[in-house]
Design a protein around this motif. Structure first.
Motif, PDB file in Angstrom:
ATOM      1  N   UNK A 191       0.766  -1.316  -0.047  1.00 41.11           N
ATOM      2  CA  UNK A 191       0.130   0.152  -0.077  1.00 41.11           C
ATOM      3  C   UNK A 191       0.926   1.228  -0.241  1.00 41.11           C
ATOM      4  N   UNK A 192       0.353   2.326  -0.656  1.00 37.98           N
ATOM      5  CA  UNK A 192       1.014   3.562  -0.634  1.00 37.98           C
ATOM      6  C   UNK A 192       0.730   4.129   0.863  1.00 37.98           C
ATOM      7  N   UNK A 193       1.734   4.583   1.696  1.00 31.50           N
ATOM      8  CA  UNK A 193       1.774   4.969   2.937  1.00 31.50           C
ATOM      9  C   UNK A 193       1.124   6.145   3.247  1.00 31.50           C
ATOM     10  N   UNK A 194       1.025   6.948   2.035  1.00 28.74           N
ATOM     11  CA  UNK A 194       0.028   8.366   2.235  1.00 28.74           C
ATOM     12  C   UNK A 194      -1.268   8.282   1.895  1.00 28.74           C
ATOM     13  N   UNK A 195      -1.933   7.020   1.348  1.00 27.57           N
ATOM     14  CA  UNK A 195      -3.257   7.090   1.469  1.00 27.57           C
ATOM     15  C   UNK A 195      -4.075   6.529   2.344  1.00 27.57           C
ATOM     16  N   UNK A 253      -9.305   5.755   0.215  1.00 28.50           N
ATOM     17  CA  UNK A 253      -8.689   6.056  -0.861  1.00 28.50           C
ATOM     18  C   UNK A 253      -7.837   5.003  -1.442  1.00 28.50           C
ATOM     19  N   UNK A 265       5.699  -3.670  -3.992  1.00 27.82           N
ATOM     20  CA  UNK A 265       4.559  -4.226  -4.420  1.00 27.82           C
ATOM     21  C   UNK A 265       3.353  -3.153  -4.674  1.00 27.82           C
ATOM     22  N   UNK A 266       3.302  -2.177  -4.046  1.00 29.30           N
ATOM     23  CA  UNK A 266       2.413  -1.261  -4.107  1.00 29.30           C
ATOM     24  C   UNK A 266       2.296  -0.351  -5.628  1.00 29.30           C
ATOM     25  N   UNK A 290       0.429  -3.317  -7.386  1.00 32.11           N
ATOM     26  CA  UNK A 290      -1.115  -3.345  -7.180  1.00 32.11           C
ATOM     27  C   UNK A 290      -1.479  -2.135  -8.026  1.00 32.11           C
ATOM     28  N   UNK A 303       0.717   9.972  -8.852  1.00 34.60           N
ATOM     29  CA  UNK A 303      -0.038  10.014  -7.616  1.00 34.60           C
ATOM     30  C   UNK A 303       0.955   9.017  -6.406  1.00 34.60           C
ATOM     31  N   UNK A 304       1.695   8.189  -6.943  1.00 33.96           N
ATOM     32  CA  UNK A 304       2.660   7.509  -6.073  1.00 33.96           C
ATOM     33  C   UNK A 304       4.153   7.751  -6.075  1.00 33.96           C
TER      34      UNK A 304
END
Lengths: 220, 292
Positions: free
Chosen positions: A92-96, A100, B178-179, B182, B196-197
Motif C-alpha cells: 500500500x502507498x503509505x500516504x493514502x 482512498x 509491491x504497491x 498493485x 499519484x505514487x
C-alpha cells in the motif's frame, strides 16, 4: 481460462527463478499452488497477473496469447486480475487513507461516481468498520490492512484473483475471515482463483484443486 | 544503587544531545528569519538610497553613523550589504527552485521509464557533471547581457544534476515495491503511477535538495559576480561587494570585505544547518554528513 504454458521467468536471464512451468485455472476454479519458500511461486503469480514479463513461455487469457505486460498490457487485461500480496505494509502507498486505497483502482479507471457505494459495500464484505476507513496504513494492524488490500483487489470485479500468501502474516481468525470474503466474492461472480501458499492445511480446505510446485515442471 | 547511578547519566547524555541539537536548530531558524525579514522589510521601510554617493565620506571605518563603514565612493555598507543579500538570496532561491524542478522532472522520468531512456539521460547527466559547474555557468552567463536572470539561468541549468540523481535513485527503489504492482494491476497509467505514487514519495527529498541548493546557488552567484561575469557592477550583490572591496583590503581597509563576507557565510550556514536538521528527521541514518 487462464493458462500458463512453459513459463520461464526471473530477474536475471542467466538464472531464472521459474523454469518451464505450466499451470492453468478454469473460470470459477480455485487452484492452490503449494511450494516451499523461495521456489518462485510469487514470481509465477506476478507473471500470471501480467505484472512480470516471462523470459519465455506463453500466457493465454481465454485462449488468446498475451504479448504485453505491466503498463503496456491493455487496461482491460490488467484489471481482469485482482492481486493480493503477502506483505500488506509494502503493498500500500503509505500516504493514502484506507478508503482512498480501496477506491484507487476506480479513480485510475475513471469510475469516480461508483466510489461511495462500492467502498461501503466492500468494507462490509471484508469486515472493515467505518472508523478504520479514514485511517492511514500505519494506524491499522496488518490484518486490517490486508482486508483493505483484498477490498482493493475486488473493487474492479476482477475475473481472476491472484492471492500470493495473503494469510502468511496474519492470525487464524483474520485468515479465515479473508478466505471467507474471497469465497463470497467467488460465489457471487464465479471468478477463478490462484492461491499461492505454503500452508497445506489452509490451501487444502480453501481450494478445489491443489498443485504442488514440484509437479509443475517439465517432468510432469 | 548501581541502576540509579547509571540511569541519570544516560538521561543527562540524552538531554544534552537533544539540547545541543535544538540550540543549533533554533540559532539557524533565528538567523534565517532575521535574514529574510531584513531582506524583505528594510528596503520598503527604510527610505535610504543605497546608491547615494558621498565622496567626502569614502572608506570610513565602522562608526555609529555607518555601523559597517562606507565603501570607496562613500556608500553606506550596511545598506549595501542588505541590498546585496536581497539580490543574492533572490538569485539563490529562484535558481535553486529552477534546478530542483528540472532535476526532479528529469530524475523521476528517467527512473519511472527506465530502459534506454534512463540510460541515455543518466549518461547525459554524467557528461554534464564531468564539466565543473562554474565553468559551465560562466559559459552560459557569457551568452547573455549581464543581469539577474542570466545568473539565475546559469546556476539553475548547472545544478539540477545532483537532484536528478537523488530523485532517480529514490524512484528506482520505489518502482519495485509491491504497491506499484498493485497500482498497475488496478489499471493505473504510467502517468498516474508517477503523479499519484512516485512524486509524492520523492517530494521530501527534492524539497530538501532545494533548500540545500539555496546557499550553494548564492555562492555561485557571488563567484560569478566576483569574477565580473555575473551581475552588473553597480548592482549591490554580495559577490560584487567583495569584488570591489579587494583593492581596499590591500590598503588595510578590512570592513568592505569582512561584512559582505559575513553576510554571505552566516545565512548560508544557517540555511545549511536548518536543512541538516530536516535531513536528520526524514533520514536519520545519514546523520553525520553536512553537505553545503
Amino acid at each position: 481460462m487462464l493458462e500458463l504454458r512453459a513459463i520461464t521467468a526471473g530477474y536475471d536471464r542467466r538464472t531464472p527463478v521459474v523454469r518451464d512451468v505450466s499451470l492453468s485455472v478454469e473460470p470459477g476454479e480455485a487452484v492452490g499452488l503449494l511450494g516451499p519458500s523461495g521456489c518462485g511461486k510469487s514470481t509465477l503469480a506476478r507473471v500470471a497477473a501480467l505484472l512480470h514479463r516471462p523470459d519465455s513461455g506463453t500466457v493465454l487469457l481465454d485462449g488468446e496469447p498475451v504479448h504485453r505486460w505491466r503498463h503496456r498490457a491493455p487496461r482491460a487485461h490488467r484489471t481482469a486480475f485482482g492481486v493480493v500480496f503477502q506483505q500488506p505494509r509494502l503493498s500500500v502507498d503509505p500516504r493514502l487513507r484506507l478508503t482512498d486505497l480501496m477506491a484507487e483502482p476506480l479513480r485510475a479507471t475513471g469510475r469516480r461516481n461508483e466510489i461511495p457505494d462500492r467502498v461501503a459495500e466492500l468494507a462490509t464484505a471484508v469486515g472493515l468498520t467505518p472508523d478504520l476507513l479514514t485511517r492511514r496504513p500505519h494506524e491499522v494492524s496488518d490484518g486490517q490492512l490486508q482486508r483493505a488490500c483484498l477490498a482493493r483487489a475486488l473493487v474492479l470485479r476482477p475475473r481472476w484473483l491472484i492471492c500470493d500468501e495473503i494469510t502468511a502474516m496474519l492470525d487464524a481468525s483474520t485468515s479465515a475471515a479473508l478466505v471467507a470474503a474471497v469465497e463470497d466474492y467467488r460465489a457471487e461472480t464465479g471468478a477463478g482463483l490462484l492461491a499461492v501458499g505454503h500452508d497445506h492445511a489452509l490451501l487444502n480446505r480453501w481450494c478445489g484443486r491443489l498443485v504442488r510446485w514440484d509437479d509443475l515442471g517439465p517432468a510432469a | 544503587m548501581a541502576e540509579t547511578a547509571v540511569e541519570p547519566r544516560w538521561r543527562s547524555y540524552g538531554t544534552r544531545r537533544r539540547s545541543t541539537r535544538t540550540v543549533r536548530v533554533r540559532t539557524s531558524v533565528a538567523l534565517v528569519a532575521v535574514t529574510v525579514l531584513a531582506v524583505l522589510l528594510v528596503p520598503p521601510l527604510i527610505q535610504l538610497d543605497q546608491q547615494a554617493v558621498d565622496l567626502a565620506l569614502k572608506l570610513q571605518p565602522p562608526s555609529w553613523a555607518h555601523p559597517f563603514g562606507t565603501d570607496d565612493v562613500g556608500r553606506d555598507l550596511l545598506l549595501r550589504c542588505v541590498y546585496g543579500l536581497r539580490v543574492s538570496l533572490f538569485v539563490g532561491v529562484v535558481a535553486a527552485l529552477t534546478a530542483t524542478v528540472i532535476g526532479t522532472a528529469v530524475g523521476a522520468t528517467a527512473g519511472a521509464l527506465g530502459g534506454w531512456f534512463d540510460r541515455g539521460v543518466m549518461r547525459l547527466v554524467d557528461t554534464f557533471s564531468s564539466v565543473p559547474h562554474l565553468l559551465l555557468g560562466i559559459f552560459i552567463v557569457a551568452l547573455f547581457r549581464p543581469g539577474v536572470w542570466p545568473v539565475v539561468v546559469s546556476v539553475g541549468l548547472t545544478h539540477w544534476l545532483s537532484t536528478a540523481r537523488i530523485v532517480r535513485a529514490e524512484v528506482l527503489s520505489l518502482r519495485s515495491r509491491p504497491y506499484i504492482d498493485a497500482a498497475v494491476s488496478g489499471g493505473a497509467s504510467r502517468w498516474r503511477v508517477a503523479v499519484r505514487h512516485l512524486l509524492p514519495a520523492v517530494l521530501p527529498q527534492a524539497a530538501l535538495a532545494a533548500v540545500l541548493m539555496v546557499p550553494h546557488a548564492m555562492w555561485h552567484e557571488s563567484a560569478l559576480s566576483f569574477l565580473g561575469l555575473g551581475l552588473p557592477s553597480h548592482m549591490a550583490s554580495l559577490g560584487n561587494l567583495i569584488q570591489t572591496a579587494r583593492g581596499s583590503l590591500l590598503a588595510g581597509q578590512w570592513w568592505p570585505t569582512l561584512f559582505p563576507g559575513l553576510f554571505l557565510v552566516v545565512p548560508t550556514l544557517a540555511i545549511a544547518g536548518l536543512a541538516g536538521a530536516w535531513r536528520e528527521r526524514i533520514n536519520p541514518r545519514r546523520r553525520s554528513e553536512l553537505m553545503l
